[in-house]
Enzyme design. Sequence first.
Site, mmCIF file in Angstrom:
data_model
loop_
_atom_site.group_PDB
_atom_site.id
_atom_site.type_symbol
_atom_site.label_atom_id
_atom_site.label_comp_id
_atom_site.label_asym_id
_atom_site.label_seq_id
_atom_site.Cartn_x
_atom_site.Cartn_y
_atom_site.Cartn_z
ATOM 1 N N GLU A 283 -39.583 -6.369 30.909
ATOM 2 C CA GLU A 283 -38.279 -7.032 30.716
ATOM 3 C C GLU A 283 -38.461 -8.289 29.874
ATOM 4 O O GLU A 283 -37.630 -8.613 29.025
ATOM 5 C CB GLU A 283 -37.646 -7.404 32.059
ATOM 6 C CG GLU A 283 -37.395 -6.247 32.988
ATOM 7 C CD GLU A 283 -36.512 -5.165 32.397
ATOM 8 O OE1 GLU A 283 -35.661 -5.461 31.544
ATOM 9 O OE2 GLU A 283 -36.685 -4.000 32.793
ATOM 10 N N TRP A 286 -38.543 -7.209 26.463
ATOM 11 C CA TRP A 286 -37.210 -6.912 25.893
ATOM 12 C C TRP A 286 -36.595 -8.203 25.349
ATOM 13 O O TRP A 286 -35.985 -8.228 24.285
ATOM 14 C CB TRP A 286 -36.274 -6.349 26.971
ATOM 15 C CG TRP A 286 -36.285 -4.860 27.099
ATOM 16 C CD1 TRP A 286 -36.826 -4.152 28.128
ATOM 17 C CD2 TRP A 286 -35.731 -3.892 26.182
ATOM 18 N NE1 TRP A 286 -36.637 -2.803 27.903
ATOM 19 C CE2 TRP A 286 -35.967 -2.616 26.726
ATOM 20 C CE3 TRP A 286 -35.072 -3.990 24.956
ATOM 21 C CZ2 TRP A 286 -35.561 -1.449 26.095
ATOM 22 C CZ3 TRP A 286 -34.660 -2.827 24.308
ATOM 23 C CH2 TRP A 286 -34.912 -1.582 24.879
ATOM 24 N N TRP A 314 -11.890 2.313 16.719
ATOM 25 C CA TRP A 314 -11.676 1.846 18.095
ATOM 26 C C TRP A 314 -10.184 1.838 18.409
ATOM 27 O O TRP A 314 -9.365 1.597 17.525
ATOM 28 C CB TRP A 314 -12.204 0.407 18.253
ATOM 29 C CG TRP A 314 -13.651 0.221 17.950
ATOM 30 C CD1 TRP A 314 -14.173 -0.386 16.843
ATOM 31 C CD2 TRP A 314 -14.769 0.625 18.747
ATOM 32 N NE1 TRP A 314 -15.558 -0.389 16.903
ATOM 33 C CE2 TRP A 314 -15.944 0.232 18.070
ATOM 34 C CE3 TRP A 314 -14.897 1.286 19.975
ATOM 35 C CZ2 TRP A 314 -17.222 0.472 18.570
ATOM 36 C CZ3 TRP A 314 -16.166 1.516 20.475
ATOM 37 C CH2 TRP A 314 -17.315 1.114 19.774
ATOM 38 N N ASN A 349 -28.106 -6.446 35.871
ATOM 39 C CA ASN A 349 -28.356 -5.731 34.616
ATOM 40 C C ASN A 349 -27.813 -4.305 34.621
ATOM 41 O O ASN A 349 -27.217 -3.860 33.642
ATOM 42 C CB ASN A 349 -29.858 -5.710 34.310
ATOM 43 C CG ASN A 349 -30.159 -4.978 33.029
ATOM 44 O OD1 ASN A 349 -29.660 -5.350 31.976
ATOM 45 N ND2 ASN A 349 -30.923 -3.906 33.106
ATOM 46 N N TRP A 367 -17.100 -3.082 20.926
ATOM 47 C CA TRP A 367 -18.091 -3.763 21.777
ATOM 48 C C TRP A 367 -18.098 -5.269 21.553
ATOM 49 O O TRP A 367 -18.464 -6.039 22.452
ATOM 50 C CB TRP A 367 -19.488 -3.178 21.549
ATOM 51 C CG TRP A 367 -19.986 -3.300 20.133
ATOM 52 C CD1 TRP A 367 -19.801 -2.412 19.128
ATOM 53 C CD2 TRP A 367 -20.728 -4.382 19.565
ATOM 54 N NE1 TRP A 367 -20.376 -2.854 17.964
ATOM 55 C CE2 TRP A 367 -20.961 -4.066 18.204
ATOM 56 C CE3 TRP A 367 -21.227 -5.579 20.049
ATOM 57 C CZ2 TRP A 367 -21.666 -4.907 17.346
ATOM 58 C CZ3 TRP A 367 -21.931 -6.425 19.187
ATOM 59 C CH2 TRP A 367 -22.148 -6.081 17.850
ATOM 60 N N TRP A 390 -25.329 -5.262 24.082
ATOM 61 C CA TRP A 390 -24.052 -4.634 23.688
ATOM 62 C C TRP A 390 -24.251 -3.577 22.605
ATOM 63 O O TRP A 390 -23.650 -2.507 22.639
ATOM 64 C CB TRP A 390 -23.025 -5.699 23.253
ATOM 65 C CG TRP A 390 -22.314 -6.244 24.456
ATOM 66 C CD1 TRP A 390 -22.607 -7.399 25.123
ATOM 67 C CD2 TRP A 390 -21.239 -5.622 25.178
ATOM 68 N NE1 TRP A 390 -21.777 -7.524 26.211
ATOM 69 C CE2 TRP A 390 -20.926 -6.460 26.269
ATOM 70 C CE3 TRP A 390 -20.518 -4.442 25.013
ATOM 71 C CZ2 TRP A 390 -19.922 -6.149 27.183
ATOM 72 C CZ3 TRP A 390 -19.508 -4.135 25.926
ATOM 73 C CH2 TRP A 390 -19.218 -4.974 26.988
HETATM 74 P P1 FAD Z 1 -34.941 -9.763 35.540
HETATM 75 O O1 FAD Z 1 -34.756 -8.334 35.798
HETATM 76 O O2 FAD Z 1 -35.650 -10.557 36.542
HETATM 77 O O3 FAD Z 1 -35.704 -9.880 34.148
HETATM 78 C C1 FAD Z 1 -36.529 -11.009 33.810
HETATM 79 C C2 FAD Z 1 -36.090 -11.617 32.512
HETATM 80 O O4 FAD Z 1 -36.309 -10.716 31.441
HETATM 81 C C3 FAD Z 1 -34.621 -11.962 32.453
HETATM 82 O O5 FAD Z 1 -34.361 -13.190 33.085
HETATM 83 C C4 FAD Z 1 -34.365 -11.976 30.959
HETATM 84 O O6 FAD Z 1 -34.802 -13.179 30.380
HETATM 85 C C5 FAD Z 1 -35.286 -10.878 30.465
HETATM 86 N N1 FAD Z 1 -34.557 -9.603 30.353
HETATM 87 C C6 FAD Z 1 -34.398 -8.667 31.313
HETATM 88 N N2 FAD Z 1 -33.727 -7.602 30.813
HETATM 89 C C7 FAD Z 1 -33.454 -7.886 29.533
HETATM 90 C C8 FAD Z 1 -32.790 -7.193 28.498
HETATM 91 N N3 FAD Z 1 -32.293 -5.963 28.664
HETATM 92 N N4 FAD Z 1 -32.654 -7.801 27.318
HETATM 93 C C9 FAD Z 1 -33.160 -9.034 27.098
HETATM 94 N N5 FAD Z 1 -33.812 -9.735 28.037
HETATM 95 C C10 FAD Z 1 -33.969 -9.167 29.235
HETATM 96 N N6 FAD Z 1 -29.673 -11.288 29.281
HETATM 97 C C11 FAD Z 1 -29.577 -12.596 29.050
HETATM 98 O O7 FAD Z 1 -30.514 -13.350 29.346
HETATM 99 N N7 FAD Z 1 -28.444 -13.109 28.460
HETATM 100 C C12 FAD Z 1 -27.391 -12.340 28.105
HETATM 101 O O8 FAD Z 1 -26.395 -12.847 27.574
HETATM 102 C C13 FAD Z 1 -27.463 -10.953 28.378
HETATM 103 N N8 FAD Z 1 -26.425 -10.125 28.081
HETATM 104 C C14 FAD Z 1 -26.531 -8.782 28.320
HETATM 105 C C15 FAD Z 1 -25.479 -7.929 27.953
HETATM 106 C C16 FAD Z 1 -25.566 -6.555 28.168
HETATM 107 C C17 FAD Z 1 -24.427 -5.656 27.760
HETATM 108 C C18 FAD Z 1 -26.730 -6.020 28.760
HETATM 109 C C19 FAD Z 1 -26.842 -4.558 29.007
HETATM 110 C C20 FAD Z 1 -27.789 -6.863 29.117
HETATM 111 C C21 FAD Z 1 -27.716 -8.235 28.901
HETATM 112 N N9 FAD Z 1 -28.766 -9.115 29.251
HETATM 113 C C22 FAD Z 1 -28.665 -10.451 28.984
HETATM 114 C C23 FAD Z 1 -30.033 -8.589 29.782
HETATM 115 C C24 FAD Z 1 -30.140 -8.540 31.316
HETATM 116 O O9 FAD Z 1 -28.999 -7.953 31.865
HETATM 117 C C25 FAD Z 1 -30.329 -9.922 31.945
HETATM 118 O O10 FAD Z 1 -31.380 -10.611 31.298
HETATM 119 C C26 FAD Z 1 -30.702 -9.791 33.420
HETATM 120 O O11 FAD Z 1 -29.704 -9.111 34.117
HETATM 121 C C27 FAD Z 1 -30.866 -11.189 34.004
HETATM 122 O O12 FAD Z 1 -31.173 -11.128 35.356
HETATM 123 P P2 FAD Z 1 -32.622 -11.487 35.869
HETATM 124 O O13 FAD Z 1 -33.024 -12.809 35.334
HETATM 125 O O14 FAD Z 1 -32.606 -11.335 37.331
HETATM 126 O O15 FAD Z 1 -33.508 -10.365 35.191
#
Ligand code: FAD
Length: 475
Positions: A283, A286, A314, A349, A367, A390
């Site tokens: 993650e 990512w 759209w 997420n 989107w 997105w």
């Molecule tokens: P954890 O599962 O603990 O992950 C650890 C860290 O990894 C996160 O804090 C984040 O920094 C990073 N991470 C995890 N998944 C992703 C991912 N898919 N993409 C990029 N980084 C990731 N994340 C954001 O930080 N800001 C946003 O504005 C954002 N918008 C999103 C919009 C959509 C439509 C989707 C599908 C995902 C988005 N995410 C975003 C990614 C992800 O949903 C969040 O990072 C995550 O839910 C944050 O919760 P956590 O810190 O508990 O994540």
Amino acid sequence: MSDLILFWHRRDLRISDNIGLSTARQRSPHVVGIFCLDPDILEKDDVAPARVTYLIGCLQELQQNYQQAGSQLLILKGKPSQAIPILAESLKAQAVFWNLDVEPYAQTRDEQVSNALQEKGIATEKFWDQLLHAPGKILTLSKEPYKVYTPFWRNWSQELKKSPVQALEDVQGLNQQQISLAKEAGIIDLPTAKDLGYLWENPLMLNPGETAAKERLQEFCKTSINNYQEQRDLPAIDGTSRLSAALKFGAIGIRTVWQATLELYENSRSDEVRESIQTWQQELAWREFYQHCMYFFPELADGPYRKEFREFPWDNDEDLFQAWCEGKTGYPIVDAAMRQLNETGWMHNRCRMIVASFLTKDLIINWQWGEKYFMQKLYDGDLSANNGGWQWSASSGMDPKPLRIFNPASQSQKYDPDGEYIRQWIPELKSLDTEYLVTGKIPTSELRQCGYPEPIVDHKKRQAEFKQRYKEVKG
Ligand code: FAD
């Protein structure tokens, strides 16, 4: 010549494990922090009150941390290319240091600040801090940036990563005379979020600041990370780190986070736990992948990466969009997620993916409407991650395969099988049978009694419709 170095904080709101700040301290005992409240960011129409609240909380703690280390964090308000050179000149600073950012706006702004400082004969130095590997360090064999995550991860995970760097300590700040000069040059007291026009009164998922972020990392490493693989997709469970806002604003250093995962991995004897730790590391990758993409393909910020999507037909129905925003679509899992977002400034997420698929593929709404709404609400709202998420969900991004369409009922059945998450966020459905909640097939009489809407669209028909339009657009 003055030995004063000003360190400009942006998304690195901490004194520990901060590459630029640590280097400034190595160069001089006289380091003062600055943060500039930039109207070009704070007055945009996509600012989330929860995010501003988190930011201000981080700055409060940063001010205290500077004080404890012997110096100050100064607050400016205005265009950085004007406010920072005026302050630096009046304090006769030798240099201004900062950590680099990938976002297109940040890069243009930084160049303007650099030029303005240079005109006044003030040096600048910049560092990569917010990523484990800077853009350009992870490239394909033909030296191109990656467009697909999996090979990026393979390469990224093999590269050696830096350890955390020394925290700021034992440093010298401004004297009284210099403080008076700084005041004349525009420094202000730290405002509250309310002073800036943003009101957020609900608790945040994570308290702002360096201390809370470190504590959360420690807690996560003792608990949920061990079951991350199994639980990360279950929105009713506190199974993820919730460190996203801390990582977005740099309340914690990425090297500190990485090192914690390495120590755990090395000390763990269970394959399952090791797998969970690695899944969490993925993650973090990512996060880096999307930032690299934003750096190399800044056009992502303005619209779909794939050209054919610019013409996508759209529907953009305003009423349907409003129902989605308010969590009143009649699809319980979608509505629960949107209500979680509206009430907490955060969304799980799995649910971000479900609601993004629903907006684009069931409501057939652009989107970018969803992307903006997320930015208006999320306390972790981050251009690269949000745009990446997105575009992934809309299939308009770099890696559109396979065409992903989520069925809300299957998603509920798989990830919220007891309807716990739905009940938490949609209290009017609390007493209904789980079967109704997770299939979304709620009898009309029950819906009326609960005051919950009928589904606003038919998933089956709409996904067929989307697929048809997608095929036409792809030619
Ligand atoms: P954890 O599962 O603990 O992950 C650890 C860290 O990894 C996160 O804090 C984040 O920094 C990073 N991470 C995890 N998944 C992703 C991912 N898919 N993409 C990029 N980084 C990731 N994340 C954001 O930080 N800001 C946003 O504005 C954002 N918008 C999103 C919009 C959509 C439509 C989707 C599908 C995902 C988005 N995410 C975003 C990614 C992800 O949903 C969040 O990072 C995550 O839910 C944050 O919760 P956590 O810190 O508990 O994540």
